[in-house]
Scaffold this active site. Structure first.
Site, mmCIF file in Angstrom:
data_model
loop_
_atom_site.group_PDB
_atom_site.id
_atom_site.type_symbol
_atom_site.label_atom_id
_atom_site.label_comp_id
_atom_site.label_asym_id
_atom_site.label_seq_id
_atom_site.Cartn_x
_atom_site.Cartn_y
_atom_site.Cartn_z
ATOM 1 N N LYS A 1 3.322 24.595 23.787
ATOM 2 C CA LYS A 1 2.674 23.567 22.976
ATOM 3 C C LYS A 1 3.730 22.716 22.275
ATOM 4 O O LYS A 1 4.766 23.222 21.841
ATOM 5 C CB LYS A 1 1.763 24.223 21.937
ATOM 6 C CG LYS A 1 0.543 24.901 22.539
ATOM 7 C CD LYS A 1 -0.355 23.907 23.250
ATOM 8 C CE LYS A 1 -1.554 24.574 23.888
ATOM 9 N NZ LYS A 1 -2.307 23.628 24.749
ATOM 10 N N ASP B 1 2.810 20.542 26.306
ATOM 11 C CA ASP B 1 1.414 20.109 26.158
ATOM 12 C C ASP B 1 1.169 19.696 24.705
ATOM 13 O O ASP B 1 1.229 20.537 23.810
ATOM 14 C CB ASP B 1 0.485 21.265 26.544
ATOM 15 C CG ASP B 1 -0.992 20.885 26.511
ATOM 16 O OD1 ASP B 1 -1.307 19.736 26.151
ATOM 17 O OD2 ASP B 1 -1.828 21.750 26.850
ATOM 18 N N GLU C 1 1.920 17.227 29.220
ATOM 19 C CA GLU C 1 0.450 17.249 29.310
ATOM 20 C C GLU C 1 -0.180 16.616 28.076
ATOM 21 O O GLU C 1 0.254 16.872 26.956
ATOM 22 C CB GLU C 1 0.016 18.710 29.450
ATOM 23 C CG GLU C 1 -1.480 18.925 29.613
ATOM 24 C CD GLU C 1 -1.783 20.380 30.006
ATOM 25 O OE1 GLU C 1 -1.031 20.961 30.809
ATOM 26 O OE2 GLU C 1 -2.766 20.933 29.490
ATOM 27 N N HIS D 1 -7.336 22.685 35.081
ATOM 28 C CA HIS D 1 -7.205 23.303 33.762
ATOM 29 C C HIS D 1 -8.102 24.538 33.753
ATOM 30 O O HIS D 1 -9.200 24.510 34.311
ATOM 31 C CB HIS D 1 -7.677 22.295 32.705
ATOM 32 C CG HIS D 1 -7.738 22.851 31.308
ATOM 33 N ND1 HIS D 1 -8.907 23.294 30.715
ATOM 34 C CD2 HIS D 1 -6.771 23.017 30.380
ATOM 35 C CE1 HIS D 1 -8.648 23.702 29.489
ATOM 36 N NE2 HIS D 1 -7.361 23.553 29.255
ATOM 37 N N GLU E 1 -2.968 27.435 36.372
ATOM 38 C CA GLU E 1 -2.871 27.807 34.953
ATOM 39 C C GLU E 1 -3.346 29.241 34.727
ATOM 40 O O GLU E 1 -4.430 29.631 35.159
ATOM 41 C CB GLU E 1 -3.722 26.851 34.105
ATOM 42 C CG GLU E 1 -3.742 27.262 32.633
ATOM 43 C CD GLU E 1 -4.047 26.123 31.692
ATOM 44 O OE1 GLU E 1 -4.840 25.244 32.069
ATOM 45 O OE2 GLU E 1 -3.492 26.125 30.573
ATOM 46 N N GLU F 1 -8.147 17.448 31.111
ATOM 47 C CA GLU F 1 -9.031 18.540 30.678
ATOM 48 C C GLU F 1 -10.148 18.029 29.780
ATOM 49 O O GLU F 1 -11.149 18.721 29.600
ATOM 50 C CB GLU F 1 -8.216 19.634 29.981
ATOM 51 C CG GLU F 1 -7.590 19.215 28.670
ATOM 52 C CD GLU F 1 -6.712 20.304 28.058
ATOM 53 O OE1 GLU F 1 -5.570 20.442 28.516
ATOM 54 O OE2 GLU F 1 -7.168 21.004 27.147
ATOM 55 N N ASP G 1 -11.228 20.552 34.438
ATOM 56 C CA ASP G 1 -11.614 21.944 34.200
ATOM 57 C C ASP G 1 -12.917 22.176 34.948
ATOM 58 O O ASP G 1 -13.903 21.485 34.685
ATOM 59 C CB ASP G 1 -11.781 22.211 32.699
ATOM 60 C CG ASP G 1 -11.921 23.702 32.409
ATOM 61 O OD1 ASP G 1 -12.764 24.362 33.058
ATOM 62 O OD2 ASP G 1 -11.189 24.206 31.546
HETATM 63 MG MG LIG Z 1 -3.805 21.334 27.810
#
Ligand SMILES: [Mg+2]
Length: 378
Positions: A167, A195, A221, A297, A330, A247, A270
């Protein structure tokens, strides 16, 4: 074959160690699972991503009753029916996530009825396993992130992961520091993505991307707002780091503008919210008109993970080359009992890879008798 019942389950589990990202903190995990039952004793399972109380109500009170008596194998017709009935109020968000859960369950039944693992109905797989990337490195936890992330990274390396995602979104300087520190821990040979969960403006995202370019970033991301494909283009034209996103996007109607503008390098629908298997196939078909690679995702239970795995296994890389970039799926590593504790057998994970289930359907079967500790509604 006829649909005889549709049941929805809202599961909730408090976290032992709450964690955060650029938008908010998590203190619990939730899942909304759908079971579609048909005559002949068949049942299929699906999952919705997003607020479980909302998606449960949408399945139980709105979509579900429309499907009783219909043939569960009519995936295309039933998707069109549910989309048409919700188009005036839906098109994105929780209603499409609820539709996604139903659609996945229908495909599960369809593959079981055909006696084949789902991926074969979606085009077949080129390999028996897919390499995973570990999603982790969240914020919070009450100890210096460098220290916790180093321990976390070593755990992933021991589990066989050769790719990871961290992150960002704590401010450009801090993000750059943490990226440098993590790259230092994992060395040069491990793929590393970042991300931001749309925390930045284009100017900020460009500044961060330039700072982390020396650390060989696999993708950046959601650098900027999911509402603004042109903001992605601003970032994309200014830096060499590939961009990923999607996503927060829904259906082929939502993804079309991203593909037309070539605003992404990696599109990440997703399956549990973009419209299910039926719609993800169409999103992938649209992407195949461009050079954008679709990689799902996946942040849900074993059901959502299995849906993503079957879908992705059946998608070829493009353009064709004898030396393609590795396909990476993922693999969320944050605390979540719904990946392992509610199913009879989780997806087989070995040396950083997921192996495709060979049993008919999705290949994972939730057991409602295992829901007792987690059931919030349903
Ligand atoms: Mg993400």
């Amino acid at each position: 074959m006829r649909i005889s019942a549709i049941d929805a389950f809202h599961l909730r589990a408090p976290l032992e160690r709450p964690f955060g990202f650029s938008q908010f903190d998590y203190s619990q995990r939730e899942a909304m699972l759908v079971r579609v039952s048909a005559d002949a004793g068949l049942a299929g399972w699906g999952e919705a991503y997003g607020p479980a109380a909302l998606t449960l109500a949408a399945v139980r009170d709105f979509f579900g009753p429309l499907l009783i008596g219909r043939d569960p194998r009519d995936t295309e017709a039933l998707w069109a029916l549910l989309y048409a009935r919700s188009i005036d109020y839906g098109r994105k968000g929780a209603l499409i996530a609820a539709l996604s859960a139903i659609d996945i369950a229908l495909w599960d039944i369809k593959a079981q009825a055909a006696g084949t693992p789902l991926y074969r109905l979606l085009g077949g797989a080129a390999a028996e396993s897919i390499e995973c990337y570990a999603t982790g490195f969240y914020f919070g936890g009450g100890e210096p992130l460098e220290q916790r992330w180093e321990r976390e990274a070593r755990g992933y390396l021991e589990a066989g992961f050769r790719a990871m995602k961290m992150k960002v979104g704590q401010g450009i300087e801090r993000d750059a520091e943490l990226t440098a520190a993590l790259r230092g821990v994992i060395g040069p040979d491990i793929k590393l993505a970042i991300d931001a969960n749309h925390a930045y403006t284009p100017v900020e995202a460009v500044r961060l991307a330039r700072k982390v370019e020396p650390y060989d970033i696999h993708w950046f991301e959601e650098p900027v707002s999911p509402l603004d494909p042109d903001a992605y283009l601003e970032v994309k034209r200014a830096v060499s780091v590939p961009l990923a996103g999607g996503e927060c996007e829904y259906t082929r109607f939502g993804f079309e503008k991203w593909f037309r503008k070539r605003a992404l390098d990696y599109a990440q629908p997703d399956i549990c919210s973009c419209g299910g298997i039926t719609e993800a196939m169409k999103i992938a078909a649209l992407a195949s008109l461009t050079s954008i690679h679709v990689t799902p995702h996946a942040w849900g239970s074993a059901v959502g993970q299995a849906a993503a795995l079957h879908f992705y296994a059946a998608r070829p890389r493009q353009p064709f080359t004898l030396t393609p970039e590795r396909k990476l799926i993922e693999c969320d590593r944050t605390e979540n009992p719904f990946r392992t504790k509610i199913v009879d057998k989780p997806i087989r994970f070995e040396s950083g890879r997921w192996f495709l289930p060979e049993t008919p359907g999705l290949g994972v079967t939730p057991r409602p008798e295992l829901f007792a500790d987690y059931l919030a509604a349903g």
